[in-house]
Write a protein that holds these residues in place. Structure first.
Motif, PDB file in Angstrom:
ATOM      1  N   GLU A  76      19.942 -30.956  49.888  1.00 16.39           N
ATOM      2  CA  GLU A  76      18.499 -30.728  49.915  1.00 16.39           C
ATOM      3  C   GLU A  76      17.728 -32.046  49.869  1.00 16.39           C
ATOM      4  O   GLU A  76      16.731 -32.231  50.573  1.00 16.39           O
ATOM      5  CB  GLU A  76      18.073 -29.832  48.745  1.00 16.39           C
ATOM      6  N   GLN A  77      18.199 -32.978  49.034  1.00 11.48           N
ATOM      7  CA  GLN A  77      17.526 -34.274  48.926  1.00 11.48           C
ATOM      8  C   GLN A  77      17.668 -35.078  50.214  1.00 11.48           C
ATOM      9  O   GLN A  77      16.718 -35.733  50.657  1.00 11.48           O
ATOM     10  CB  GLN A  77      18.098 -35.058  47.742  1.00 11.48           C
ATOM     11  N   ILE A  78      18.857 -35.017  50.827  1.00 12.96           N
ATOM     12  CA  ILE A  78      19.071 -35.724  52.091  1.00 12.96           C
ATOM     13  C   ILE A  78      18.144 -35.171  53.164  1.00 12.96           C
ATOM     14  O   ILE A  78      17.514 -35.917  53.927  1.00 12.96           O
ATOM     15  CB  ILE A  78      20.544 -35.587  52.559  1.00 12.96           C
ATOM     16  N   GLU A  79      18.009 -33.853  53.211  1.00 10.58           N
ATOM     17  CA  GLU A  79      17.143 -33.244  54.235  1.00 10.58           C
ATOM     18  C   GLU A  79      15.676 -33.585  54.003  1.00 10.58           C
ATOM     19  O   GLU A  79      14.906 -33.743  54.961  1.00 10.58           O
ATOM     20  CB  GLU A  79      17.352 -31.729  54.278  1.00 10.58           C
ATOM     21  N   GLU A  80      15.273 -33.731  52.751  1.00 14.16           N
ATOM     22  CA  GLU A  80      13.889 -34.143  52.492  1.00 14.16           C
ATOM     23  C   GLU A  80      13.661 -35.574  52.980  1.00 14.16           C
ATOM     24  O   GLU A  80      12.586 -35.906  53.473  1.00 14.16           O
ATOM     25  CB  GLU A  80      13.547 -34.027  51.001  1.00 14.16           C
ATOM     26  N   GLU A  81      14.681 -36.423  52.866  1.00 12.25           N
ATOM     27  CA  GLU A  81      14.581 -37.784  53.394  1.00 12.25           C
ATOM     28  C   GLU A  81      14.418 -37.757  54.920  1.00 12.25           C
ATOM     29  O   GLU A  81      13.666 -38.553  55.486  1.00 12.25           O
ATOM     30  CB  GLU A  81      15.829 -38.581  53.012  1.00 12.25           C
ATOM     31  N   ARG A  82      15.129 -36.838  55.574  1.00 14.64           N
ATOM     32  CA  ARG A  82      14.993 -36.707  57.034  1.00 14.64           C
ATOM     33  C   ARG A  82      13.552 -36.303  57.381  1.00 14.64           C
ATOM     34  O   ARG A  82      12.939 -36.835  58.298  1.00 14.64           O
ATOM     35  CB  ARG A  82      15.972 -35.663  57.572  1.00 14.64           C
ATOM     36  N   ARG A  83      13.005 -35.349  56.611  1.00 17.85           N
ATOM     37  CA  ARG A  83      11.627 -34.907  56.867  1.00 17.85           C
ATOM     38  C   ARG A  83      10.638 -36.049  56.631  1.00 17.85           C
ATOM     39  O   ARG A  83       9.620 -36.157  57.325  1.00 17.85           O
ATOM     40  CB  ARG A  83      11.286 -33.707  55.974  1.00 17.85           C
ATOM     41  N   LEU A  84      10.943 -36.899  55.670  1.00 20.53           N
ATOM     42  CA  LEU A  84      10.081 -38.051  55.384  1.00 20.53           C
ATOM     43  C   LEU A  84      10.048 -39.000  56.583  1.00 20.53           C
ATOM     44  O   LEU A  84       8.978 -39.504  56.963  1.00 20.53           O
ATOM     45  CB  LEU A  84      10.597 -38.766  54.132  1.00 20.53           C
ATOM     46  N   LEU A  85      11.199 -39.230  57.191  1.00 21.65           N
ATOM     47  CA  LEU A  85      11.242 -40.074  58.394  1.00 21.65           C
ATOM     48  C   LEU A  85      10.492 -39.387  59.540  1.00 21.65           C
ATOM     49  O   LEU A  85       9.782 -40.047  60.315  1.00 21.65           O
ATOM     50  CB  LEU A  85      12.693 -40.352  58.795  1.00 21.65           C
ATOM     51  N   TYR A  86      10.616 -38.070  59.652  1.00 25.33           N
ATOM     52  CA  TYR A  86       9.885 -37.305  60.667  1.00 25.33           C
ATOM     53  C   TYR A  86       8.375 -37.489  60.493  1.00 25.33           C
ATOM     54  O   TYR A  86       7.647 -37.699  61.470  1.00 25.33           O
ATOM     55  CB  TYR A  86      10.264 -35.822  60.551  1.00 25.33           C
ATOM     56  N   VAL A  87       7.908 -37.426  59.254  1.00 25.28           N
ATOM     57  CA  VAL A  87       6.485 -37.657  58.985  1.00 25.28           C
ATOM     58  C   VAL A  87       6.098 -39.062  59.444  1.00 25.28           C
ATOM     59  O   VAL A  87       5.048 -39.258  60.061  1.00 25.28           O
ATOM     60  CB  VAL A  87       6.172 -37.453  57.486  1.00 25.28           C
ATOM     61  N   GLY A  88       6.956 -40.046  59.166  1.00 26.63           N
ATOM     62  CA  GLY A  88       6.668 -41.410  59.599  1.00 26.63           C
ATOM     63  C   GLY A  88       6.571 -41.529  61.114  1.00 26.63           C
ATOM     64  O   GLY A  88       5.631 -42.141  61.652  1.00 26.63           O
ATOM     65  N   VAL A  89       7.508 -40.933  61.822  1.00 27.62           N
ATOM     66  CA  VAL A  89       7.508 -40.989  63.291  1.00 27.62           C
ATOM     67  C   VAL A  89       6.235 -40.362  63.852  1.00 27.62           C
ATOM     68  O   VAL A  89       5.593 -40.905  64.766  1.00 27.62           O
ATOM     69  CB  VAL A  89       8.756 -40.266  63.857  1.00 27.62           C
ATOM     70  N   THR A  90       5.839 -39.221  63.297  1.00 28.44           N
ATOM     71  CA  THR A  90       4.682 -38.489  63.848  1.00 28.44           C
ATOM     72  C   THR A  90       3.343 -39.080  63.432  1.00 28.44           C
ATOM     73  O   THR A  90       2.295 -38.523  63.777  1.00 28.44           O
ATOM     74  CB  THR A  90       4.742 -37.001  63.439  1.00 28.44           C
ATOM     75  N   ARG A  91       3.340 -40.221  62.739  1.00 28.80           N
ATOM     76  CA  ARG A  91       2.071 -40.923  62.470  1.00 28.80           C
ATOM     77  C   ARG A  91       1.638 -41.749  63.679  1.00 28.80           C
ATOM     78  O   ARG A  91       0.493 -42.188  63.763  1.00 28.80           O
ATOM     79  CB  ARG A  91       2.211 -41.884  61.278  1.00 28.80           C
ATOM     80  N   ALA A  92       2.564 -42.017  64.621  1.00 34.36           N
ATOM     81  CA  ALA A  92       2.284 -42.920  65.746  1.00 34.36           C
ATOM     82  C   ALA A  92       1.669 -42.168  66.915  1.00 34.36           C
ATOM     83  O   ALA A  92       2.187 -41.137  67.345  1.00 34.36           O
ATOM     84  CB  ALA A  92       3.572 -43.600  66.197  1.00 34.36           C
ATOM     85  N   ARG A  93       0.574 -42.704  67.440  1.00 31.14           N
ATOM     86  CA  ARG A  93      -0.050 -42.101  68.620  1.00 31.14           C
ATOM     87  C   ARG A  93       0.590 -42.615  69.908  1.00 31.14           C
ATOM     88  O   ARG A  93       0.892 -41.833  70.802  1.00 31.14           O
ATOM     89  CB  ARG A  93      -1.549 -42.422  68.648  1.00 31.14           C
TER      90      ARG A  93
END
Length: 608
Positions: free
Chosen positions: A540-557
């Protein structure tokens, strides 16, 4: 002011209900016109969810189906609530209440306290640290300032998950939560903290929700009064609600179902504070007849950025991943994400600073560029690199590295040791500059091994470890350097950061970047041990880290750069590897086979 400028700053209020719907895409229009019964909006990053729900409220008001004063729109930050109120005004729906959970609960608590309890409402403590310190002292448990912050965070988590002191140890075990120290001690401090609050007639931030819940549960007459005021509810960022906030929402609703929730399970990144996507994912089970609308048209990012974001989630596992949304970019094509491997962290920071300097010189506003990292302790290297490159910057969501209390205290200790080192027994066995720094900082809480878990104690250790690492690098560059030379270097670095930072490049952690966006984003330090972070151990913690990177990627226009370093310091052993989350996505890499329902553990990765 020109007419065009005036229309941009003060957009024309739509002259009818139908005019409110103009410009919405089919899915956003479906949200705006679904005004009855339970509605669940699954909205991916950049898909215009705020636009959809504000137009929904405005359409209902303008069509006469919703009374403004009967609508309560709830979100998680004052900034988001303010933005929502502003948009509603522009759409001709002034009078709708848009608040955070705490703001709405506090308003009700203040109004009903005399009737429900009598007398004056207790004072709300601004910060609970002093109370936690007093509770720990009463329990004869010694905590330093960072341990106090961690204990306070555990108390907050307990209260939003509706966990009482006697159940704390069992609850942490059940949730796989790593307590900052012995759970029995935390439970003891928590119990004493609650007792001291009662003695002093004060309440804390979480009590605002707890007491409101208590009054609405115990007083049917007051619950009915609240329900007669609010008949229609909208909840934004529903993936972030805690069990306590969900209970308050249920009490506001009563047996009605005029509720619209909006969220994205793939952006759940605050589970350490008690947030859970379960309420979003279970919405259709609790409301079988709910209208469900998916927003997947991404208006923020280019197809290239969206492709990477979708790729990250395609490898995800777990319940949130089963409900992921496949985004479809609505923007023209842009450049492919750049992947860069550096020999060491300073080279990575210098490389990012050089590219940013070139972008700014080419006309990209510095305020439209961000550097995002996993932990605040990483900021110092990038602060220094940008300062050296003459690029203005601003730090978001954290103090500047040299302004942090532990760094200032450590600097004072190093300065004192440099001045009176000959009389300091700590330095007697220290043969070189790095060992002298380690000796001094061991008195400030630095240890050879990091503390377990996350939290303030870990952040403090990371800051001190950054100073130890800096001493190693400084000594490698100047073998004859003294402790006094290092102190002068630290002072010079601190002073360099006092340059004006208006309209500068944003430096931010991935967590504090949520809800923001930039034209150009640099995701740095994307290596194993940092993304995912070392202390993420469970699936569960590893998957939350993946989601955190996803949030980072989707900040870029438009432009996205992803980088990592093979070693920490120049000349160091190149033992690091890029994050497992990039496997199969970056050029030249292949996807890693994973057992169904499991993320690769660190142990299995090591064997491979």
């Amino acid at each position: 002011m020109t007419a065009a400028t005036h229309s941009t700053l003060f957009p024309r209020v739509p002259d009818s209900a139908d005019a409110v719907l103009e410009g919405l895409d089919p899915e956003q229009r479906a949200v705006a016109t679904a005004l009855h019964g339970p509605v669940c909006v699954l909205a991916g990053a950049g898909t215009g969810k705020t636009r959809a729900i504000t137009h929904r409220i405005a359409y209902g008001v303008r069509a006469g189906m919703l009374q403004p004063a009967s609508v309560l729109a709830v979100t998680f930050t004052n900034r988001a609530a303010g933005e929502m109120r502003g948009r509603l005004r522009q759409l001709g729906a002034a009078g709708v209440q848009a608040r955070t959970f705490h703001s709405a609960a506090l308003r009700q608590l203040q109004y009903f306290w005399p009737k429900a309890v009598g007398g004056a409402m207790p004072r709300i403590v601004d910060r609970k640290i002093q109370l936690v310190a007093d509770a720990a002292a009463a329990c004869r448990i010694r905590l330093d300032r960072n341990e106090l912050r961690d204990a306070a965070a555990e108390i907050e988590w307990s209260k939003v998950t509706r966990t009482v002191p006697s159940d704390y140890a069992a609850a942490t075990a059940k949730h796989g939560r790593e307590a900052p120290r012995d759970p029995a001690e935390i439970a003891q401090i928590y119990a004493m903290y609650e007792e001291l609050k009662r003695e002093r007639a004060v309440i804390d931030f979480e009590d605002v929700l707890l007491l409101t819940v208590g009054i609405l549960q115990d007083r049917q007459d007051i619950a009915e009064q609240v329900r007669s005021q609010y008949q229609h509810f909208v909840v934004d960022e529903y993936q972030d609600v805690s069990p306590l906030q969900q209970r308050l929402l249920e009490l506001w609703l009563g047996d009605r179902d005029d509720l619209c929730v909006v969220g994205d399970a793939s952006q759940t990144i605050y589970s350490f504070t008690g947030a859970t996507p379960d309420h979003l994912l279970d919405f259709r089970h609790r409301h079988p007849g709910a209208t469900v609308v998916k927003l997947v048209r991404d208006y923020r990012s280019t197809p290239q950025v969206v492709h990477l974001a979708n790729g990250l989630l395609s490898q995800a596992r777990g319940r949130a991943a089963d409900h992921r949304l496949e985004l479809i970019s609505q923007r023209p094509p842009g450049p492919e994400p750049r992947y860069t491997e550096y020999t060491d962290e300073p080279a990575e920071a210098e490389g990012a600073a050089r590219r940013i300097r070139d972008l700014v010189a080419a006309g990209v506003p510095a305020g439209e560029i961000a550097i995002l990292f996993r932990t605040n302790s990483q900021s110092e290297t990038y602060e220094q690199a940008l300062a050296d490159a003459g690029v203005p910057y601003q730090l978001r969501g954290a103090e500047r590295f040299f302004d942090r209390p532990e760094v200032r205290k450590a600097g004072a200790a190093l300065r004192a040791a440099a001045r009176f080192g000959g009389n300091d027994t700590l330095l007697e066995d220290a043969v070189d500059l790095p060992s002298q720094v380690r000796a001094v900082l061991s008195g400030e809480g630095w240890t050879g091994e990091p503390p377990a878990g996350s939290g303030a104690v870990r952040e403090r250790w990371e800051s001190l470890a950054a100073l130890v690492n800096l001493a190693h690098d400084f000594a490698a560059a100047r073998p004859d350097a003294t402790l006094g030379d290092l102190v002068a270097e630290l002072d010079e670095r601190a002073n360099a950061q006092h340059a004006p930072t208006v309209q500068g490049v944003t430096l931010a952690s991935l967590h504090s970047a949520k809800g923001l966006e930039w034209d150009v984003v640099f995701l740095v330090g994307v290596a194993e041990g940092m993304v995912p972070i070392t202390y993420a151990r469970t699936d569960e913690q590893i998957e939350e880290e993946r989601r955190l990177l996803y949030v980072g990627v989707t900040r870029a226009r438009e432009q996205l750069s992803v980088s990592w370093a093979l070693s920490r310091a120049p000349g160091g052993r190149p033992s690091r590897r890029p994050s497992r989350f990039l496997d199969g996505l970056r050029p030249g890499s292949t996807a890693r086979a994973v057992e169904p329902g499991r993320s690769p553990s660190r142990k299995r990765l090591g064997r491979r």
